[in-house]
Scaffold this active site. Structure first.
Site, PDB file in Angstrom:
ATOM      1  N   HIS A 155       0.832  -1.222   0.000  1.00 47.91           N
ATOM      2  CA  HIS A 155       0.000   0.000   0.000  1.00 47.91           C
ATOM      3  C   HIS A 155       0.856   1.256   0.000  1.00 47.91           C
ATOM      4  CE1 HIS A 155      -3.300  -2.709   1.305  1.00 47.91           C
ATOM      5  NE2 HIS A 155      -2.330  -3.262   2.029  1.00 47.91           N
ATOM      6  N   SER A 279      14.093  21.533 -16.737  1.00 49.55           N
ATOM      7  CA  SER A 279      12.860  22.288 -16.927  1.00 49.55           C
ATOM      8  C   SER A 279      13.200  23.574 -17.663  1.00 49.55           C
ATOM      9  CB  SER A 279      12.258  22.602 -15.556  1.00 49.55           C
ATOM     10  OG  SER A 279      11.451  23.759 -15.643  1.00 49.55           O
ATOM     11  N   LYS A 285      15.578  21.953 -11.620  1.00 46.63           N
ATOM     12  CA  LYS A 285      14.904  20.670 -11.863  1.00 46.63           C
ATOM     13  C   LYS A 285      15.756  19.646 -12.609  1.00 46.63           C
ATOM     14  CE  LYS A 285      11.129  19.564 -11.171  1.00 46.63           C
ATOM     15  NZ  LYS A 285       9.813  19.938 -11.664  1.00 46.63           N
ATOM     16  N   GLU A 292       8.944   8.453 -17.070  1.00 42.62           N
ATOM     17  CA  GLU A 292       7.561   8.906 -17.231  1.00 42.62           C
ATOM     18  C   GLU A 292       7.011   8.552 -18.611  1.00 42.62           C
ATOM     19  OE1 GLU A 292       6.824  13.018 -15.507  1.00 42.62           O
ATOM     20  OE2 GLU A 292       8.971  12.808 -15.289  1.00 42.62           O
ATOM     21  N   GLN A 324      -6.630  -5.813 -42.512  1.00 42.73           N
ATOM     22  CA  GLN A 324      -5.471  -5.001 -42.886  1.00 42.73           C
ATOM     23  C   GLN A 324      -5.075  -4.055 -41.738  1.00 42.73           C
ATOM     24  OE1 GLN A 324      -4.743  -3.606 -47.011  1.00 42.73           O
ATOM     25  NE2 GLN A 324      -5.350  -1.620 -46.214  1.00 42.73           N
TER      26      GLN A 324
END
Ligand code: ARG
Length: 447
Positions: A155, A279, A285, A292, A324
Site C-alpha cells: 500500500h 525544466s 529541476k 515517465e 489489414q
C-alpha cells in the site's frame, strides 16, 4: 497497377485508392513478402506447376528487387495497394510473362498471413534480445546490493525490510516470464504455415505445402492445417500484443518506482544526467522524463492490443479487409516496446544508488514489528496474541516518538513477561532480513 483490373470498367477513385492502400505501412515487410514469394516460386517450379525456367527467372529477379530496395535503388510506389501488389507488379514489369505466373496457386490472403508471421518472428526475437539485455543489467545492478537494506512496501506504506537486490530481482522474474510468454506465442505462430490456404479454400494445383512450410521455417504438419483458419485468424497478433502489453505493465510499474525513488521525498536513487531532463523555467529541476514516458507509452501499447481485439471481434470467416488494420497496431506495439527497452536498460545501468538513504529509510516505520511478534511466537505464544501485544508496543512507540528497538526492556516486559534481552537482536534490521531464509525470501539462503 491494379491486380484485379479485368472485371472493372472504371479506375478506382483516387481517395478510395489511398484509403484502401496499406503500402505506406506494410512496406516494412518487403523482405518477408519476398521470402514468401521465393519459397512459393521454387515450389511452383519443383512441382512442375510452372516451368522450372520461369521459376528460376522469378527467383533471380526477386532477389535483385530485394537487394535494390535494400540499397535504396528501388523506391516503393505509394500508389500501389500494398507491398504484395508492388513487388508482383515490379517483377512483372521486369520479366514479363514469367512474373505473371508467380501468383499461380496463391492469394494475397495466404501471402499476407505468412509474411506477417515471418516479420513478427524476427521482431519478437529482437524484443526478446532487448529483454535479455535488461535482465542482464538488472542482475548486475542487483548483485552488489543483496545486503543493502531498504524498506519493502505494501500500500506504499513501509512494511518489512527487504534488500535492494531482492527488490530488483522481482523485476528479473517478471521480465523472464515476459521472455517466455513471447517464446510461447512464437512457437504457436511458427507451427503452421498458411501459405497454400489460397484465398480461403486451398487450390486445385498440386502444390507442395510441406516444402514451402519447411523452407519458411514452420515446423507443424501441413496436413493438420485448415485453409479457412489459415487466412482468417490473427490470434498470433493478439497473443503477441497481449505479451507486449504485459511487458509494458511491468515496465510502467518499474518506471513508477524509479520516479518515486528519485524524488526528494525518497532520494533512493539518482538518475544519470544523460537519462534525465531539465525544466525550461525551473533551473534546479532534474526530471525523470524517460521513466515517465515509458509509463505513458504503456497506454499506447494497450491501445494497440485493444484495437486488434476489436478489429477481430465478430468478423465472419474468412478474410475481411478489416484485417489489414492488424499491421499498424502490431507494428506500433512492437516499435514502442523496443524503443522503451532500448532506453530503459541503460537508464538503470547508469543510475546512482543511494544505499545509505535506503538503509536509513528502513529504520523508521516499524519494519521490524512482524519480527517482534514472531519473537513471541518462537517463545511459545500463539501468533494472534503476539500480534496484539506488538501492536500495543507500536502504539507506545508512536506516543514516545521512537522505534521498537529503542524501547527499554522494561516497557516490553510490561506487555509480556516472555520478552528478554534477546529481543534487541531479533529487532535488528539485518537480522529481520537475513533470518527470512525460506526459498525466494531476501535472507542469505533465500536468494
Ligand atoms: N493488404 C492486405 C492486408 O494486409 C493484403 C490482403 C489483401 N487481400 C484481399 N483479398 N484484399 O490485409
Amino acid at each position: 497497377m491494379k491486380l484485379w483490373k479485368g472485371r472493372f470498367a472504371k479506375e478506382i477513385d483516387s481517395k478510395v485508392n489511398d484509403f484502401n492502400s496499406s503500402i505506406a505501412f506494410d512496406c516494412r515487410m518487403f523482405r518477408e513478402d519476398i521470402e514468401v514469394s521465393l519459397a512459393h516460386a521454387e515450389m511452383l517450379g519443383k512441382t512442375g506447376i510452372i516451368p522450372q525456367s520461369d521459376s528460376e527467372k522469378i527467383v533471380a529477379e526477386l532477389q535483385k528487387i530485394r537487394a535494390e530496395i535494400d540499397n535504396g535503388e528501388l523506391l516503393f510506389d505509394y500508389e500501389a495497394e500494398d507491398i504484395h501488389t508492388f513487388i508482383e507488379a515490379e517483377l512483372t514489369k521486369r520479366i514479363g510473362d514469367a512474373g505473371k505466373k508467380l501468383h499461380t496457386a496463391r492469394s494475397r490472403n495466404d501471402q499476407v498471413a505468412t509474411g506477417l508471421r515471418l516479420y513478427l518472428r524476427r521482431e519478437i526475437s529482437a524484443v526478446q534480445d532487448l529483454l535479455i539485455a535488461l535482465v542482464d543489467t538488472l542482475c548486475k545492478t542487483a548483485n552488489p546490493h543483496f545486503d543493502t537494506i531498504m524498506p519493502g512496501y505494501t500500500h506504499l506504506q513501509r512494511a518489512q525490510p527487504v534488500t535492494f537486490g531482492h527488490h530488483l530481482m522481482a523485476y528479473v522474474m517478471m521480465f523472464s516470464r515476459d521472455i517466455a510468454r513471447l517464446r510461447d506465442a512464437k512457437t504457436r505462430m511458427d507451427e503452421f504455415c498458411p501459405l497454400g490456404s489460397g484465398a480461403l479454400a486451398g487450390t486445385t494445383y498440386p502444390i507442395d505445402r510441406k516444402l514451402t512450410a519447411q523452407r519458411l521455417g514452420f515446423f507443424g504438419d501441413a496436413e493438420l492445417t485448415n485453409s479457412i483458419d489459415g487466412v482468417s485468424d490473427r490470434d498470433f497478433c493478439l497473443e503477441i500484443a497481449s505479451g507486449l502489453s504485459i511487458i509494458m505493465v511491468h515496465l510502467s510499474r518499474f518506471s513508477e518506482e524509479i520516479i518515486l525513488w528519485c524524488s526528494q521525498e525518497f532520494n533512493f536513487i539518482e538518475l544519470d544526467d544523460a537519462y534525465s531532463t531539465g525544466s525550461s523555467i525551473m533551473p534546479q529541476k532534474k526530471n525523470p522524463d524517460v521513466a515517465e514516458l515509458v509509463r505513458g507509452k504503456a497506454g499506447r501499447v494497450f491501445g494497440s492490443n485493444i484495437a486488434l481485439l476489436t478489429v477481430m471481434k465478430g468478423l465472419p470467416l474468412a478474410y475481411n479487409k478489416d484485417m489489414q488494420e492488424d499491421k499498424e497496431a502490431i507494428f506500433d506495439a512492437i516499435d514502442t516496446v523496443k524503443l522503451c527497452l532500448e532506453v530503459f536498460a541503460p537508464m538503470i545501468h547508469t543510475m546512482k544508488i543511494n544505499k545509505e538513504t535506503m538503509q536509513f529509510a528502513a529504520t523508521s516505520g516499524f519494519l521490524n514489528a512482524t519480527d517482534c511478534a514472531d519473537y513471541l511466537v518462537k517463545k511459545g505464544m500463539p501468533f494472534r496474541d503476539a500480534y496484539r501485544i506488538t501492536g500495543e508496543l507500536v502504539a507506545v512507540c508512536i506516543e514516545k516518538k521512537t522505534g521498537l528497538e529503542n524501547l527499554p526492556l522494561e516497557e516490553f516486559k510490561v506487555k509480556c513477561e516472555l520478552f528478554g534481552e534477546d529481543i534487541f537482536t531479533a529487532l535488528k534490521l539485518e537480522n529481520c532480513v537475513h533470518n527470512r531464509n525460506c526459498e525466494g525470501a531476501p535472507g542469505r539462503r533465500g536468494r
